[in-house]
Design a protein around this motif. Structure first.
Motif, PDB file in Angstrom:
ATOM      1  N   GLU A 117       0.983  -1.458   0.199  1.00 36.06           N
ATOM      2  CA  GLU A 117      -0.327   0.269   0.242  1.00 36.06           C
ATOM      3  C   GLU A 117       0.850   1.445   0.085  1.00 36.06           C
ATOM      4  OE1 GLU A 117      -2.856  -0.310   3.380  1.00 36.06           O
ATOM      5  OE2 GLU A 117      -3.916  -1.781   2.358  1.00 36.06           O
ATOM      6  N   THR A 118       0.206   2.860  -0.234  1.00 34.50           N
ATOM      7  CA  THR A 118       0.969   3.622  -0.486  1.00 34.50           C
ATOM      8  C   THR A 118       0.067   4.844  -0.179  1.00 34.50           C
ATOM      9  OG1 THR A 118       2.779   4.865  -1.792  1.00 34.50           O
ATOM     10  CG2 THR A 118       1.633   3.932  -3.318  1.00 34.50           C
ATOM     11  N   SER A 119       0.265   6.003  -0.912  1.00 38.98           N
ATOM     12  CA  SER A 119      -0.596   7.039  -0.370  1.00 38.98           C
ATOM     13  C   SER A 119      -0.324   7.651  -2.076  1.00 38.98           C
ATOM     14  CB  SER A 119      -0.198   7.845   0.030  1.00 38.98           C
ATOM     15  OG  SER A 119       1.447   8.514  -0.192  1.00 38.98           O
ATOM     16  N   ILE A 120      -1.648   8.807  -2.196  1.00 38.71           N
ATOM     17  CA  ILE A 120      -2.173   9.126  -4.005  1.00 38.71           C
ATOM     18  C   ILE A 120      -1.325  10.560  -3.675  1.00 38.71           C
ATOM     19  CG2 ILE A 120      -4.241  10.711  -2.582  1.00 38.71           C
ATOM     20  CD1 ILE A 120      -3.476   8.663  -5.805  1.00 38.71           C
ATOM     21  N   GLU A 121      -0.313  11.199  -2.584  1.00 37.08           N
ATOM     22  CA  GLU A 121      -0.076  12.123  -2.315  1.00 37.08           C
ATOM     23  C   GLU A 121       1.745  11.672  -2.885  1.00 37.08           C
ATOM     24  OE1 GLU A 121      -2.702  12.744   0.324  1.00 37.08           O
ATOM     25  OE2 GLU A 121      -1.410  11.168   0.172  1.00 37.08           O
TER      26      GLU A 121
ATOM     27  N   LYS B 226      -4.635  17.877  -8.569  1.00 35.00           N
ATOM     28  CA  LYS B 226      -4.218  17.403  -7.589  1.00 35.00           C
ATOM     29  C   LYS B 226      -5.313  17.903  -6.876  1.00 35.00           C
ATOM     30  CE  LYS B 226      -0.508  18.926  -8.331  1.00 35.00           C
ATOM     31  NZ  LYS B 226       0.355  19.982  -8.051  1.00 35.00           N
ATOM     32  N   GLU B 227      -5.885  18.664  -5.751  1.00 35.59           N
ATOM     33  CA  GLU B 227      -6.790  18.765  -4.705  1.00 35.59           C
ATOM     34  C   GLU B 227      -8.062  17.767  -4.915  1.00 35.59           C
ATOM     35  OE1 GLU B 227      -9.126  22.322  -1.656  1.00 35.59           O
ATOM     36  OE2 GLU B 227      -8.198  22.387  -4.496  1.00 35.59           O
ATOM     37  N   LYS B 228      -8.682  17.690  -6.336  1.00 37.24           N
ATOM     38  CA  LYS B 228     -10.117  16.459  -6.019  1.00 37.24           C
ATOM     39  C   LYS B 228      -9.397  14.811  -6.265  1.00 37.24           C
ATOM     40  CE  LYS B 228     -12.755  20.090  -9.058  1.00 37.24           C
ATOM     41  NZ  LYS B 228     -13.532  20.239 -10.948  1.00 37.24           N
ATOM     42  N   LEU B 229      -8.194  15.236  -6.879  1.00 35.51           N
ATOM     43  CA  LEU B 229      -8.160  13.227  -6.990  1.00 35.51           C
ATOM     44  C   LEU B 229      -7.261  12.881  -5.203  1.00 35.51           C
ATOM     45  CD1 LEU B 229      -7.330  10.817  -8.204  1.00 35.51           C
ATOM     46  CD2 LEU B 229      -4.820  12.334  -8.038  1.00 35.51           C
TER      47      LEU B 229
ATOM     48  N   ASN C 204     -13.812   2.304   1.873  1.00 32.90           N
ATOM     49  CA  ASN C 204     -13.650   1.037   1.254  1.00 32.90           C
ATOM     50  C   ASN C 204     -13.858   0.432  -0.417  1.00 32.90           C
ATOM     51  OD1 ASN C 204     -12.344  -1.679   1.038  1.00 32.90           O
ATOM     52  ND2 ASN C 204     -13.831  -2.693   2.207  1.00 32.90           N
ATOM     53  N   LEU C 205     -13.783   1.516  -1.557  1.00 31.96           N
ATOM     54  CA  LEU C 205     -14.237   1.457  -3.216  1.00 31.96           C
ATOM     55  C   LEU C 205     -13.329   1.629  -3.321  1.00 31.96           C
ATOM     56  CD1 LEU C 205     -17.338   3.958  -2.173  1.00 31.96           C
ATOM     57  CD2 LEU C 205     -17.203   1.189  -2.823  1.00 31.96           C
ATOM     58  N   GLY C 206     -11.832   0.978  -2.598  1.00 34.20           N
ATOM     59  CA  GLY C 206     -10.835   1.333  -3.779  1.00 34.20           C
ATOM     60  C   GLY C 206      -9.896   0.560  -2.583  1.00 34.20           C
ATOM     61  N   PHE C 207      -8.220   0.908  -3.790  1.00 34.41           N
ATOM     62  CA  PHE C 207      -6.730   0.704  -3.222  1.00 34.41           C
ATOM     63  C   PHE C 207      -6.372   1.269  -4.102  1.00 34.41           C
ATOM     64  CE2 PHE C 207      -8.600  -3.276  -5.874  1.00 34.41           C
ATOM     65  CZ  PHE C 207      -6.770  -3.098  -6.267  1.00 34.41           C
ATOM     66  N   ILE C 208      -5.014   1.851  -3.385  1.00 34.73           N
ATOM     67  CA  ILE C 208      -4.059   1.856  -3.457  1.00 34.73           C
ATOM     68  C   ILE C 208      -2.472   1.151  -3.965  1.00 34.73           C
ATOM     69  CG2 ILE C 208      -2.253   4.396  -3.619  1.00 34.73           C
ATOM     70  CD1 ILE C 208      -4.472   5.478  -2.879  1.00 34.73           C
TER      71      ILE C 208
END
Length: 285
Positions: free
Chosen positions: A157-161, A178-181, A192-196
């Motif tokens: 796992e990692t972060s969107i940032e 980037k803010e919206k993402l 719990n609707l997705g994952f990174i």
């Protein structure tokens, strides 16, 4: 009767129920999703929410126009029951003329007419074993996936940032918000609707991707890879691993793209098949 309904006047419970139970279901159309990714949006509503068509819009120099938000590939009409081509056309005709320009991607369940352009998306059904799915990979993609394994890459796992930071450093385009993402990622992970998933080499992040996961759809929404990640075939390793993790399920891996030839070839090389959708454009300018 089709009524144009402003977002502030929307019956959100009925609207989201229509999206959830629609035969054209797309996560992008939920009210919470559009609240995040669209600057503004209103809805065309048929009767008592029997069918709906969200209309995202923006304003520039006092002029209003409707266009597809980032991270929102397909919208269009959503209905609880089958809807005829004539009814679909009635929705499109009801898009207000106050929008001097309209550029919208419609969902793949909508029917083609003369004002639309066919666009390409790639999907891969995962209802088979990984070994059989792997046989459908192109020769080059099989090799690339094995290169990733030989390089001893790992998924964590990692972060969107962290992924945004890689894109800013190694890509020439970053014209999305980037803010919206980041807000979307936070909501998706919390609910719990997705994952990174990040791809690591010796505990160093070299790329990764943000996936949505709902109603048996796994959507490859956003990804970025460093120069080292590209060299080590991190993207092929990542997608192959996701396929392996979800083998023998009713899930569909939605690559969310394919119009650009090189990107389309990449997705196709995993054995993915074309799923066409349509682009509607209108202009009074």
């Amino acid at each position: 009767m089709i009524i144009y309904t402003k977002r502030k006047d929307l019956d959100v419970v009925k609207y989201d129920a229509c999206i959830k139970n629609s035969i054209q279901f797309r996560i992008y159309a939920f009210s919470w999703y559009l609240d995040i990714v669209a600057d503004n949006w209103d809805v065309l509503v048929l009767d008592d929410y029997k069918a709906v068509m969200p209309i995202p819009w923006q304003k520039k120099y006092f002029l209003k126009y409707s266009s597809q938000p980032f991270f929102c590939q397909q919208l269009g009409v959503f209905s609880k029951d089958e809807i005829s081509k004539e009814q679909q056309q009635n929705f499109i005709k009801r898009i207000p003329i106050k929008f001097l320009k309209v550029s919208l991607n419609l969902n793949s369940a909508m029917l083609f007419d003369e004002n639309m352009v066919k666009k390409t998306n790639y999907i891969l059904k995962l209802n088979d074993s990984h070994s059989n799915l792997f046989k459908s990979f192109s020769k080059g993609r099989k090799h690339a996936a094995k290169v990733g394994e030989k390089n001893e890459l790992k998924l964590k796992e990692t972060s969107i940032e962290s992924l945004i930071k890689i894109q800013e450093e190694f890509y020439t385009y970053t014209n999305y918000s980037k803010e919206k993402l980041e807000i979307l990622s936070a909501y998706i992970l919390k609910n719990n609707l997705g994952f990174i998933q990040g791809v690591f080499k010796d505990n160093v992040l070299i790329g990764g991707a943000f996936f949505l996961k709902t109603n048996n759809n796994i959507i490859y929404l956003f990804s970025s890879f460093s120069s080292l990640g590209k060299k080590m075939q991190a993207a092929s390793f990542l997608i192959n691993t996701i396929i392996k993790q979800h083998e023998n399920t009713n899930n569909i891996l939605d690559f969310e793209g394919g119009n650009m030839p090189n990107i389309g070839s990449f997705y196709k090389s995993f054995g993915a098949k074309i799923s066409s959708f349509y682009f509607f454009k209108r202009s009074f300018l």
